[in-house]
Design a protein around this motif. Structure first.
Motif, PDB file in Angstrom:
ATOM      1  N   ARG A   1     110.746 116.395 -14.382  1.00 48.84           N
ATOM      2  CA  ARG A   1     112.090 117.009 -14.601  1.00 48.84           C
ATOM      3  C   ARG A   1     111.875 118.818 -13.273  1.00 48.84           C
ATOM      4  N   THR A   2     110.406 118.886 -12.883  1.00 50.36           N
ATOM      5  CA  THR A   2     110.223 119.231 -12.484  1.00 50.36           C
ATOM      6  C   THR A   2     110.824 119.783 -11.099  1.00 50.36           C
ATOM      7  N   ILE A   3     110.525 118.365 -10.434  1.00 55.97           N
ATOM      8  CA  ILE A   3     110.882 117.971  -9.216  1.00 55.97           C
ATOM      9  C   ILE A   3     112.313 117.398  -9.052  1.00 55.97           C
ATOM     10  N   TYR A   4     112.509 116.220 -10.098  1.00 50.76           N
ATOM     11  CA  TYR A   4     114.247 116.581  -9.913  1.00 50.76           C
ATOM     12  C   TYR A   4     115.279 117.880 -10.147  1.00 50.76           C
ATOM     13  N   ALA A   5     114.503 118.781 -10.708  1.00 47.28           N
ATOM     14  CA  ALA A   5     115.956 119.721 -10.689  1.00 47.28           C
ATOM     15  C   ALA A   5     115.918 120.158  -9.352  1.00 47.28           C
ATOM     16  N   GLY A   6     114.018 120.383  -8.565  1.00 48.67           N
ATOM     17  CA  GLY A   6     114.564 120.994  -6.752  1.00 48.67           C
ATOM     18  C   GLY A   6     113.785 121.795  -7.128  1.00 48.67           C
ATOM     19  N   ASP A   7     113.188 122.561  -8.514  1.00 48.48           N
ATOM     20  CA  ASP A   7     112.149 123.777  -8.564  1.00 48.48           C
ATOM     21  C   ASP A   7     111.288 124.012  -7.310  1.00 48.48           C
ATOM     22  N   THR A   8     111.189 125.012  -6.879  1.00 50.76           N
ATOM     23  CA  THR A   8     110.359 125.191  -5.702  1.00 50.76           C
ATOM     24  C   THR A   8     109.021 125.596  -6.533  1.00 50.76           C
ATOM     25  N   LYS A   9     108.859 126.512  -7.828  1.00 49.68           N
ATOM     26  CA  LYS A   9     107.521 127.204  -8.745  1.00 49.68           C
ATOM     27  C   LYS A   9     108.015 126.036 -10.286  1.00 49.68           C
ATOM     28  N   THR A  10     106.507 126.136 -10.300  1.00 55.35           N
ATOM     29  CA  THR A  10     106.427 126.308 -11.673  1.00 55.35           C
ATOM     30  C   THR A  10     105.052 126.608 -12.259  1.00 55.35           C
ATOM     31  N   GLY A  11     104.601 126.257 -13.458  1.00 56.66           N
ATOM     32  CA  GLY A  11     103.214 126.184 -13.912  1.00 56.66           C
ATOM     33  C   GLY A  11     102.772 125.638 -14.832  1.00 56.66           C
ATOM     34  N   VAL A  12     101.920 126.599 -15.436  1.00 61.89           N
ATOM     35  CA  VAL A  12     100.963 125.803 -16.704  1.00 61.89           C
ATOM     36  C   VAL A  12     101.585 127.180 -18.088  1.00 61.89           C
TER      37      VAL A  12
ATOM     38  N   GLN B   1     100.552 132.095 -18.953  1.00 61.05           N
ATOM     39  CA  GLN B   1     100.846 131.284 -18.242  1.00 61.05           C
ATOM     40  C   GLN B   1     100.068 131.244 -17.006  1.00 61.05           C
ATOM     41  N   ARG B   2     100.360 130.488 -15.699  1.00 63.64           N
ATOM     42  CA  ARG B   2      99.450 130.492 -14.744  1.00 63.64           C
ATOM     43  C   ARG B   2     100.701 129.850 -14.251  1.00 63.64           C
ATOM     44  N   GLU B   3     100.598 130.180 -12.890  1.00 59.45           N
ATOM     45  CA  GLU B   3     102.050 129.706 -12.039  1.00 59.45           C
ATOM     46  C   GLU B   3     102.017 128.597 -10.607  1.00 59.45           C
ATOM     47  N   TYR B   4     102.215 127.608 -10.194  1.00 58.14           N
ATOM     48  CA  TYR B   4     101.743 126.833  -9.548  1.00 58.14           C
ATOM     49  C   TYR B   4     103.607 127.066  -8.243  1.00 58.14           C
ATOM     50  N   THR B   5     103.192 127.063  -6.782  1.00 54.98           N
ATOM     51  CA  THR B   5     104.413 126.264  -5.828  1.00 54.98           C
ATOM     52  C   THR B   5     104.323 125.782  -5.241  1.00 54.98           C
TER      53      THR B   5
END
Length: 311
Positions: A122-133, A150-154
């Motif tokens: 869903r992160t990719i499908y929605a077009g998010d540019t940033k996610t993480g754990v 939390q740790r971010e990932y671009t």
């Protein structure tokens, strides 16, 4: 720390491997029962089970943790904490309170965004540019517990669900070890989630992967990446289902109806959408392996005429 680990697929296997090479003690590993898979429907061991067996770890595969007998087994371990990563079974309230420090979960999103079953896709499908754990203290809700770390990932422009899964599995394992160290030192401060910003990542279905050429090309390109490697975006062509493994959006103006072939060649097959075109780069016909569009074009160029409908 004395740990019970609960997980099933490859995402969890990465975390378990990290724990095995840490100073923490794994008392037991829980994973889902073996499931039938493949054409022969043979029982297949989970990735976590295979790793646990290779290290001769105590292994448990209950169908449910609601049973009081199973809960008594868990209680007898006297664990400091239970680490959960893509386990796939519900943890009742009685189980959540059994370890001294409760149960913590590795979740592949920046909670409260993308709670639920398919946060990576869903992160990719929605077009998010940033996610993480997020390392979360589990409660009885669905991914609603307070966040410990939390740790971010671009995301890269061509990130697929497979590549994002692998990145977040590694990041999640690192974040888990850091969280456990902080818990030992009593330096963790749990942060409640803001429910007003929560989004839900619904489970994927094969039906959802059918390409709707009425939608804009950039959305369809995200769908292709989000559904790689499962369930894989697909369309119909010559009465067959054609899987689309790789595609990119082409920002061009045109006045053609959706599904019209705008360009056909070894470099790509451009199909019209309501906004722009989707350039197919890797496809797969039933009973065949995935091939480059160059190979597909060379084999079927007589059927791929510019101006005709891709159907």
């Amino acid at each position: 720390m004395k740990i019970i680990f609960a997980g099933t697929p490859n995402f969890a296997e990465v975390a378990l491997e990290a724990l095995l090479h840490s100073s923490h003690q794994i008392l037991a590993v829980y994973t889902q029962p073996d499931r039938p898979a493949g054409r022969g429907l043979k029982l297949v061991q989970s990735a976590v089970k295979q790793l646990a067996l290779s290290y001769q770890l105590p292994l448990h595969q209950p169908k449910s943790l609601k049973d009081e007998h199973e809960q008594s087994i868990l209680a007898n371990f006297n664990a400091d904490v239970m680490v959960v990563a893509a386990y796939g079974l519900l943890l009742p309230a009685a189980v959540l309170s059994l370890p001294r420090l409760g149960c913590i979960n590795i979740h592949p999103s920046l909670l409260p965004r993308w709670r639920g079953a398919a946060p990576i896709q869903r992160t990719i499908y929605a077009g998010d540019t940033k996610t993480g754990v997020s390392i979360m203290q589990m409660d009885v809700g669905l991914d609603t517990g307070p966040v410990l770390l939390q740790r971010e990932y671009t995301l890269s422009p061509q990130e697929t669900a497979e590549s994002l899964h692998d990145h977040l599995a590694k990041l999640g394992a690192q974040a888990l070890l850091q969280t456990l160290d902080l818990l030992e030192q009593h330096q963790v401060r749990a942060q409640p989630q803001n429910n007003a910003f929560a989004t839900y990542a619904e489970k994927l279905s094969k039906e959802e992967a059918l390409i709707d050429w009425i939608r804009p090309a950039d959305e369809l390109a995200r769908e292709v990446r989000a559904f790689n490697p499962w369930p894989v975006a697909y369309t119909s062509w010559q009465g067959q289902s054609l899987r689309i493994w790789q595609a990119i959006p082409i920002n061009i103006m045109h006045d053609k109806a959706p599904r019209t072939i705008l360009h056909a060649g070894p470099d790509g097959l451009d199909i019209a959408t309501t906004k722009g075109a989707l350039r197919l780069l890797q496809v797969q016909l039933p009973g065949s392996k995935a091939i480059s569009i160059a190979d597909f074009y060379n084999a079927h160029h007589a059927l791929l005429k510019v101006g005709e409908k891709f159907t």
